[in-house]
Design an enzyme around this catalytic site. Structure first.
Site, PDB file in Angstrom:
ATOM      1  N   LYS A 196      -9.405  -3.997   4.070  1.00 43.04           N
ATOM      2  CA  LYS A 196      -9.511  -2.922   3.085  1.00 43.04           C
ATOM      3  C   LYS A 196     -10.917  -2.926   2.477  1.00 43.04           C
ATOM      4  O   LYS A 196     -11.415  -3.964   2.062  1.00 43.04           O
ATOM      5  CB  LYS A 196      -8.459  -3.117   1.991  1.00 43.04           C
ATOM      6  CG  LYS A 196      -7.024  -3.095   2.531  1.00 43.04           C
ATOM      7  CD  LYS A 196      -6.007  -3.481   1.480  1.00 43.04           C
ATOM      8  CE  LYS A 196      -6.131  -4.931   1.070  1.00 43.04           C
ATOM      9  NZ  LYS A 196      -5.000  -5.402   0.239  1.00 43.04           N
ATOM     10  N   THR A 275      -5.915   1.458 -10.668  1.00 45.03           N
ATOM     11  CA  THR A 275      -5.903   0.879  -9.320  1.00 45.03           C
ATOM     12  C   THR A 275      -5.097  -0.419  -9.266  1.00 45.03           C
ATOM     13  O   THR A 275      -5.118  -1.106  -8.242  1.00 45.03           O
ATOM     14  CB  THR A 275      -7.337   0.608  -8.845  1.00 45.03           C
ATOM     15  OG1 THR A 275      -8.000  -0.235  -9.813  1.00 45.03           O
ATOM     16  CG2 THR A 275      -8.130   1.909  -8.701  1.00 45.03           C
ATOM     17  N   GLY A 277      -2.419  -2.876  -8.489  1.00 45.92           N
ATOM     18  CA  GLY A 277      -1.332  -2.896  -7.507  1.00 45.92           C
ATOM     19  C   GLY A 277      -1.606  -2.100  -6.251  1.00 45.92           C
ATOM     20  O   GLY A 277      -0.691  -1.846  -5.457  1.00 45.92           O
ATOM     21  N   THR A 278      -2.869  -1.731  -6.029  1.00 47.90           N
ATOM     22  CA  THR A 278      -3.208  -0.929  -4.847  1.00 47.90           C
ATOM     23  C   THR A 278      -2.861  -1.663  -3.549  1.00 47.90           C
ATOM     24  O   THR A 278      -2.270  -1.090  -2.629  1.00 47.90           O
ATOM     25  CB  THR A 278      -4.698  -0.554  -4.853  1.00 47.90           C
ATOM     26  OG1 THR A 278      -4.980   0.216  -6.022  1.00 47.90           O
ATOM     27  CG2 THR A 278      -5.066   0.252  -3.623  1.00 47.90           C
ATOM     28  N   GLY A 279      -3.236  -2.958  -3.468  1.00 47.37           N
ATOM     29  CA  GLY A 279      -2.971  -3.722  -2.253  1.00 47.37           C
ATOM     30  C   GLY A 279      -1.487  -3.892  -1.976  1.00 47.37           C
ATOM     31  O   GLY A 279      -1.038  -3.773  -0.832  1.00 47.37           O
ATOM     32  N   CYS A 280      -0.716  -4.153  -3.043  1.00 45.37           N
ATOM     33  CA  CYS A 280       0.739  -4.293  -2.895  1.00 45.37           C
ATOM     34  C   CYS A 280       1.338  -2.990  -2.374  1.00 45.37           C
ATOM     35  O   CYS A 280       2.165  -2.980  -1.455  1.00 45.37           O
ATOM     36  CB  CYS A 280       1.384  -4.627  -4.244  1.00 45.37           C
ATOM     37  SG  CYS A 280       0.686  -6.051  -5.085  1.00 45.37           S
TER      38      CYS A 280
END
Length: 569
Positions: A196, A275, A277-280
């Site tokens: 990412k 943003t 919690g974007t990865g989760c």
């Protein structure tokens, strides 16, 4: 545990920690899974005292209890995909790996997809994975994964662990990210790797330079709506309000390595604090799409679009980094909502759906020759005679649209468009006179078959359908000519392009369609349609119908140019 065959309602298990503020971890995962139409279950690895400003405390679950949760789910609930997030420590990872291996032996080829989000540090900088757990994650967890989703700092730490040389590689470039994804995959049983790029802000030119240098193939590059070099000029003008301004917009790129191929997913940078919690969210969304049976490439593309829209439509919450809008996808819409980075999602979708036809229309040989000043006069005169008659039917179509409209603002928009068309016909008369064509000759010119077929289709579409169907039917002309005018004007600014405006025998035509008056009408058309769609989003059936209408009128526009080039009657 068994895996269900029914892909209509897939089951997804998340193994992660909690977030008491609801923005990340298990809570974000379950919101995402539910919003995307899947069934969510969870095994909690740790409880956190957390809000938008940071992590105040962590209470890990005993590894034996993590195992108990997994057994409870696996023994009862059929699972299509698993997503892992915060695993906290080495003992917890070992318990999870042992249970997954045991279940895999039992199920064999029917084992669920596993998406590993290697959560190591929170957005606020709090350590979420103990130092001794990184080696267990890399050595034991990653080889079990279908896909792993590190950000750039996480990928650097994984590479440091896998190579064992103690040095952190700098991968903050497109070639560096691609090389890192390949290395991680090669070391971890050919797992698919998505790196990412949120920590690396690039510009459109950086992507194009890498493409020019053949760092990746053209068919491996995916641009988000209203992003990239092929964005229609009419939509670009609506955002930046200048045809002469050279923009090099900031973008974010995620890079996927899967089955020996690389794919780049490029989207506009959203300036937002929301943003958390974007990865989760992204990893959970990928797990949902894999559970439906999509390929890794398509799952990542779909999940990335969902996550981008969740950031773009997020409502500020809390004093720090706020959460995403997970529920935007749960609304019954077949189109994304308008955002700052994509204010015209419906029109963008229409154009993208007919990308080849649209380019054939707005960059037709007639247009190219006109822009270079080499179009034979006979072809142009034939075209403008037919176009004069087209405008009469076009104004009638807007009169019909006004009759179908339900608000004064819609009626006003139609009236202004008709008024503009009337002025445009006056321009045609005056312009034709410069080519030796009198108004009498214009009026007596018989309509060509291409013109009759086109205008009959528009009027019949309006009579049979609703106002939305008619809006789409008349849109190809309005938008297309606006795009042609801007495209010719922009190409004339490029040295050695062969296009020019000043001194061009068709200079006035180019200036008219690239000018403020016509572009104002284009903007009204765009805003009217997007407002209509936003107010009453179409069903899937209606959406498919509108796409068919759009494709038909674009083809009819191409036929109109063909008629002019062939001098056919």
């Amino acid at each position: 545990m068994s895996t269900p065959n029914n892909r209509a309602f897939p089951s997804v298990l998340t193994i992660a920690g909690t977030d008491s503020s609801g923005g990340a971890g298990v809570l974000a995962d379950i919101k995402t899974i539910t919003a995307l139409g899947c069934y969510g279950s969870a095994a909690v690895t740790a409880l956190t005292a957390q809000n938008t400003t940071g992590v105040q405390g962590i209470h890990p679950c005993p590894p034996s209890f993590v195992r108990d949760q997994l057994v409870s789910v696996f023994d009862d609930i059929p699972i299509n995909a698993i997503k892992t997030g915060m695993l906290h420590d080495k003992d917890t990872i070992e318990v999870i790996v042992k249970e997954l291996i045991a279940r895999r032996r039992t199920l064999g080829g029917a084992f669920p997809y596993i998406v590993v989000d290697p959560v190591m540090v929170s957005t606020s900088g709090h350590t979420l994975l103990q130092e001794d757990a990184i080696s267990a994650l890399c050595a034991d967890m990653l080889p079990l994964a279908t896909l792993v989703t590190p950000n750039i700092p996480e990928a650097e730490l994984i590479l440091k662990q896998l190579t064992g040389n103690g040095a952190v590689e700098d991968i903050r470039s497109i070639p560096g990210m691609i090389a890192a994804a390949k290395k991680i995959s090669a070391t971890c049983s050919s797992v698919s790797v998505l790196i990412k790029g949120g920590h690396l802000t690039l510009k459109v030119s950086d992507i194009l330079d890498a493409q020019q240098q053949r760092v990746f193939a053209s068919d491996e590059l995916h641009w988000y709506h209203q992003c990239g070099p092929d964005e229609p000029e009419i939509l670009r003008l609506a955002r930046i309000n200048s045809i002469t301004e050279q923009t090099d917009e900031r973008v974010v790129v995620d890079i996927l390595w899967t089955k020996g191929r690389v794919f780049l997913f490029v989207r506009p940078l959203v300036e937002s604090k929301n943003t958390h919690g974007t990865g989760c969210t992204l990893a959970a969304a990928i797990a949902c799409e894999l559970a439906r049976g999509l390929t890794a490439q398509k799952a990542v593309e779909t999940a990335s679009n969902y996550t981008h829209q969740a950031i773009a439509t997020a409502v500020p919450m809390g004093r720090g980094h706020g959460p995403l809008n997970h529920i935007h996808a749960s609304l019954t819409r077949v189109l994304p909502s308008p955002t700052i980075t994509c204010p015209a999602p419906f029109i963008s979708t229409l154009i993208r759906s007919t990308e080849r036809l649209w380019k054939e229309y707005v960059q037709h040989e007639f247009v190219v020759q006109l822009g270079k000043g080499v179009l034979p006069k006979a072809n142009f005169v034939h075209f403008i005679k037919q176009d004069y008659h087209y405008l009469k039917h076009y104004a009638r179509a807007y009169g019909l649209l006004a009759a179908k409209s339900s608000t004064f603002s819609q009626i006003d928009s139609c009236a202004r468009t008709i008024s503009h068309v009337v002025r445009e016909t006056g321009m045609h008369v005056a312009y034709c006179q410069t080519f030796g064509v009198t108004e009498k000759e214009l009026l007596e010119t018989p309509e060509s078959a291409a013109l009759t077929g086109y205008t009959t289709y528009i009027i019949e579409a309006g009579l049979r359908g609703d106002d939305l169907t008619l809006l789409v039917a008349v849109l190809a002309c309005l938008l297309g000519y606006g795009e042609v005018g801007l495209w010719l004007k922009r190409n004339a600014l490029k040295p050695e392009s062969g296009f020019y405006v000043q001194g061009n025998p068709y200079e006035k035509w180019i200036e008219d369609y690239s000018g403020k008056d016509y572009q104002a009408a284009v903007r009204i058309g765009i805003e009217s349609l997007e407002a209509r769609i936003s107010r009453d989003p179409p069903s899937r059936i209606k959406y498919d119908e509108l796409m068919q209408v759009w494709e038909r009128v674009v083809k009819l526009e191409i036929g109109f140019w063909d008629m002019a080039m062939a001098l056919s009657s």
